[in-house]
Design a protein around this motif. Structure first.
Motif, PDB file in Angstrom:
ATOM      1  N   LYS A 126       0.867  -1.169   0.000  1.00  0.00           N
ATOM      2  CA  LYS A 126       0.000   0.000   0.000  1.00  0.00           C
ATOM      3  C   LYS A 126       0.916   1.234   0.000  1.00  0.00           C
ATOM      4  CE  LYS A 126      -3.550  -2.240   2.793  1.00  0.00           C
ATOM      5  NZ  LYS A 126      -2.869  -2.990   3.885  1.00  0.00           N
ATOM      6  N   PRO A 127       0.472   2.324  -0.594  1.00  0.00           N
ATOM      7  CA  PRO A 127       1.339   3.514  -0.615  1.00  0.00           C
ATOM      8  C   PRO A 127       1.820   3.945   0.774  1.00  0.00           C
ATOM      9  CG  PRO A 127      -0.511   3.818  -2.103  1.00  0.00           C
ATOM     10  CD  PRO A 127      -0.766   2.518  -1.375  1.00  0.00           C
ATOM     11  N   ASP A 128       1.000   3.691   1.816  1.00  0.00           N
ATOM     12  CA  ASP A 128       1.439   4.122   3.155  1.00  0.00           C
ATOM     13  C   ASP A 128       2.509   3.210   3.761  1.00  0.00           C
ATOM     14  OD1 ASP A 128       0.087   1.924   4.151  1.00  0.00           O
ATOM     15  OD2 ASP A 128      -1.410   3.071   5.269  1.00  0.00           O
ATOM     16  N   GLN A 129       2.922   2.177   3.007  1.00  0.00           N
ATOM     17  CA  GLN A 129       4.054   1.353   3.449  1.00  0.00           C
ATOM     18  C   GLN A 129       5.363   1.828   2.811  1.00  0.00           C
ATOM     19  OE1 GLN A 129       1.736  -2.308   2.349  1.00  0.00           O
ATOM     20  NE2 GLN A 129       2.807  -3.177   4.097  1.00  0.00           N
ATOM     21  N   VAL A 130       5.270   2.844   1.982  1.00  0.00           N
ATOM     22  CA  VAL A 130       6.462   3.382   1.318  1.00  0.00           C
ATOM     23  C   VAL A 130       6.615   4.858   1.684  1.00  0.00           C
ATOM     24  CG1 VAL A 130       7.635   3.761  -0.885  1.00  0.00           C
ATOM     25  CG2 VAL A 130       6.158   1.762  -0.599  1.00  0.00           C
ATOM     26  N   GLY A 131       7.504   5.117   2.614  1.00  0.00           N
ATOM     27  CA  GLY A 131       7.759   6.494   3.037  1.00  0.00           C
ATOM     28  C   GLY A 131       8.809   7.134   2.145  1.00  0.00           C
ATOM     29  N   ILE A 132       8.526   8.325   1.674  1.00  0.00           N
ATOM     30  CA  ILE A 132       9.514   9.083   0.898  1.00  0.00           C
ATOM     31  C   ILE A 132       9.531  10.503   1.453  1.00  0.00           C
ATOM     32  CG2 ILE A 132      10.235   9.950  -1.359  1.00  0.00           C
ATOM     33  CD1 ILE A 132       8.586   7.697  -2.640  1.00  0.00           C
ATOM     34  N   LYS A 133      10.698  10.917   1.882  1.00  0.00           N
ATOM     35  CA  LYS A 133      10.848  12.278   2.372  1.00  0.00           C
ATOM     36  C   LYS A 133      11.851  12.991   1.473  1.00  0.00           C
ATOM     37  CE  LYS A 133      12.142  10.797   6.441  1.00  0.00           C
ATOM     38  NZ  LYS A 133      12.161   9.347   6.142  1.00  0.00           N
ATOM     39  N   ALA A 134      11.718  14.304   1.387  1.00  0.00           N
ATOM     40  CA  ALA A 134      12.656  15.075   0.578  1.00  0.00           C
ATOM     41  C   ALA A 134      13.241  16.175   1.443  1.00  0.00           C
ATOM     42  CB  ALA A 134      11.942  15.688  -0.625  1.00  0.00           C
ATOM     43  N   THR A 135      14.548  16.380   1.283  1.00  0.00           N
ATOM     44  CA  THR A 135      15.188  17.472   1.994  1.00  0.00           C
ATOM     45  C   THR A 135      16.261  18.073   1.099  1.00  0.00           C
ATOM     46  OG1 THR A 135      16.226  18.095   4.092  1.00  0.00           O
ATOM     47  CG2 THR A 135      16.949  16.025   3.127  1.00  0.00           C
ATOM     48  N   THR A 136      16.670  19.286   1.404  1.00  0.00           N
ATOM     49  CA  THR A 136      17.816  19.866   0.700  1.00  0.00           C
ATOM     50  C   THR A 136      19.063  19.593   1.533  1.00  0.00           C
ATOM     51  OG1 THR A 136      17.837  22.003   1.817  1.00  0.00           O
ATOM     52  CG2 THR A 136      16.329  21.773  -0.060  1.00  0.00           C
ATOM     53  N   ASN A 137      20.214  19.928   0.999  1.00  0.00           N
ATOM     54  CA  ASN A 137      21.455  19.803   1.783  1.00  0.00           C
ATOM     55  C   ASN A 137      21.897  21.169   2.301  1.00  0.00           C
ATOM     56  OD1 ASN A 137      22.907  17.580   2.715  1.00  0.00           O
ATOM     57  ND2 ASN A 137      24.676  18.109   1.446  1.00  0.00           N
ATOM     58  N   GLU A 138      20.929  22.098   2.360  1.00  0.00           N
ATOM     59  CA  GLU A 138      21.208  23.448   2.894  1.00  0.00           C
ATOM     60  C   GLU A 138      22.410  24.086   2.186  1.00  0.00           C
ATOM     61  OE1 GLU A 138      19.605  25.361   5.144  1.00  0.00           O
ATOM     62  OE2 GLU A 138      17.983  23.913   5.408  1.00  0.00           O
ATOM     63  N   LYS A 139      22.501  23.831   0.855  1.00  0.00           N
ATOM     64  CA  LYS A 139      23.558  24.382  -0.003  1.00  0.00           C
ATOM     65  C   LYS A 139      24.978  23.914   0.381  1.00  0.00           C
ATOM     66  CE  LYS A 139      21.023  28.585  -1.399  1.00  0.00           C
ATOM     67  NZ  LYS A 139      20.151  27.808  -2.272  1.00  0.00           N
ATOM     68  N   LEU A 140      25.062  22.893   1.239  1.00  0.00           N
ATOM     69  CA  LEU A 140      26.375  22.403   1.669  1.00  0.00           C
ATOM     70  C   LEU A 140      26.852  21.256   0.773  1.00  0.00           C
ATOM     71  CD1 LEU A 140      25.613  22.335   5.489  1.00  0.00           C
ATOM     72  CD2 LEU A 140      27.295  23.826   4.379  1.00  0.00           C
ATOM     73  N   ASP A 141      28.143  21.211   0.540  1.00  0.00           N
ATOM     74  CA  ASP A 141      28.784  20.093  -0.166  1.00  0.00           C
ATOM     75  C   ASP A 141      28.232  19.895  -1.593  1.00  0.00           C
ATOM     76  OD1 ASP A 141      30.275  19.774   2.132  1.00  0.00           O
ATOM     77  OD2 ASP A 141      28.887  18.318   2.987  1.00  0.00           O
ATOM     78  N   SER A 142      28.592  18.753  -2.201  1.00  0.00           N
ATOM     79  CA  SER A 142      28.288  18.548  -3.623  1.00  0.00           C
ATOM     80  C   SER A 142      26.783  18.553  -3.903  1.00  0.00           C
ATOM     81  CB  SER A 142      28.908  17.238  -4.105  1.00  0.00           C
ATOM     82  OG  SER A 142      28.450  16.155  -3.320  1.00  0.00           O
ATOM     83  N   VAL A 143      26.023  17.927  -3.039  1.00  0.00           N
ATOM     84  CA  VAL A 143      24.566  17.908  -3.252  1.00  0.00           C
ATOM     85  C   VAL A 143      24.006  19.317  -3.112  1.00  0.00           C
ATOM     86  CG1 VAL A 143      22.365  17.047  -2.318  1.00  0.00           C
ATOM     87  CG2 VAL A 143      24.288  15.470  -2.634  1.00  0.00           C
ATOM     88  N   GLY A 144      24.546  20.061  -2.165  1.00  0.00           N
ATOM     89  CA  GLY A 144      24.129  21.447  -1.961  1.00  0.00           C
ATOM     90  C   GLY A 144      24.487  22.353  -3.126  1.00  0.00           C
ATOM     91  N   ARG A 145      25.544  21.996  -3.852  1.00  0.00           N
ATOM     92  CA  ARG A 145      25.962  22.752  -5.046  1.00  0.00           C
ATOM     93  C   ARG A 145      25.251  22.254  -6.303  1.00  0.00           C
ATOM     94  NH1 ARG A 145      31.103  22.117  -2.414  1.00  0.00           N
ATOM     95  NH2 ARG A 145      31.533  20.319  -3.736  1.00  0.00           N
TER      96      ARG A 145
END
Ligand code: MG
Length: 161
Positions: A126-145
């Motif tokens: 069921k969709p409620d068995q699959v949690g997906i959260k999204a966050t930024t890296n607060e502009k830090l490091d490679s993901v933040g860039r």
């Protein structure tokens, strides 16, 4: 008590021009996409590694090596289905998955419900068995860039019988 196993997975892919951005099986409009041998769906890859990790079955690189032309441009949901079949054959099912996608841009919130639908469909959950959260890296490091997007996942498996 039911037999349970837990696994975790992590993946990161580079963001480049001229590639599609696919996360959790959903194509997202963006000027950059993820680079990889398959469709580079970093979220689905982290989830597959969490599922494999729960049963100490190695990692996705073992099953779908980037050197194998068979997997060039592969739809990661097809790979996810294969990993799911692997754990089912061994007598396990998924109780739940939780995950985090770390991306500076684009905003992922509008797409999360669709990703949960896609992934839960493949995994017979069921969709409620699959949690997906999204966050930024607060502009830090490679993901933040905005050089890449990373994903973390955990999977809890329970014995089928
Ligand atoms: Mg990957």
């Amino acid at each position: 008590m039911a037999k349970i196993r837990i696994g975790n997975g992590y993946d990161i892919h580079r963001l480049v021009a001229g590639r599609s951005l696919i996360l959790g099986g959903v194509k997202i409009e963006h000027e950059l996409g993820l680079l990889g041998h398959s469709d580079a769906d970093v979220l689905t890859h982290a989830i597959m590694d969490a599922m494999l990790g729960a049963l100490s079955l190695g990692d996705i690189g073992h099953y779908f090596p980037p050197t194998d032309p068979q997997w060039a441009g592969a739809d990661s949901l097809v790979l996810l289905k294969q990993v799911y079949q692997l754990i089912r054959e061994r007598g396990w099912q998924i109780e739940n998955i939780d995950s985090v996608v770390v991306a500076e841009r684009p905003k992922l919130k509008p797409h999360i419900e669709k990703m949960r639908d896609r992934l839960s469909d493949v995994l017979e959950l069921k969709p409620d068995q699959v949690g997906i959260k999204a966050t930024t890296n607060e502009k830090l490091d490679s993901v933040g860039r905005e050089e890449g997007i990373a994903a973390y996942a955990v999977a809890l498996l329970v014995a089928s019988d």
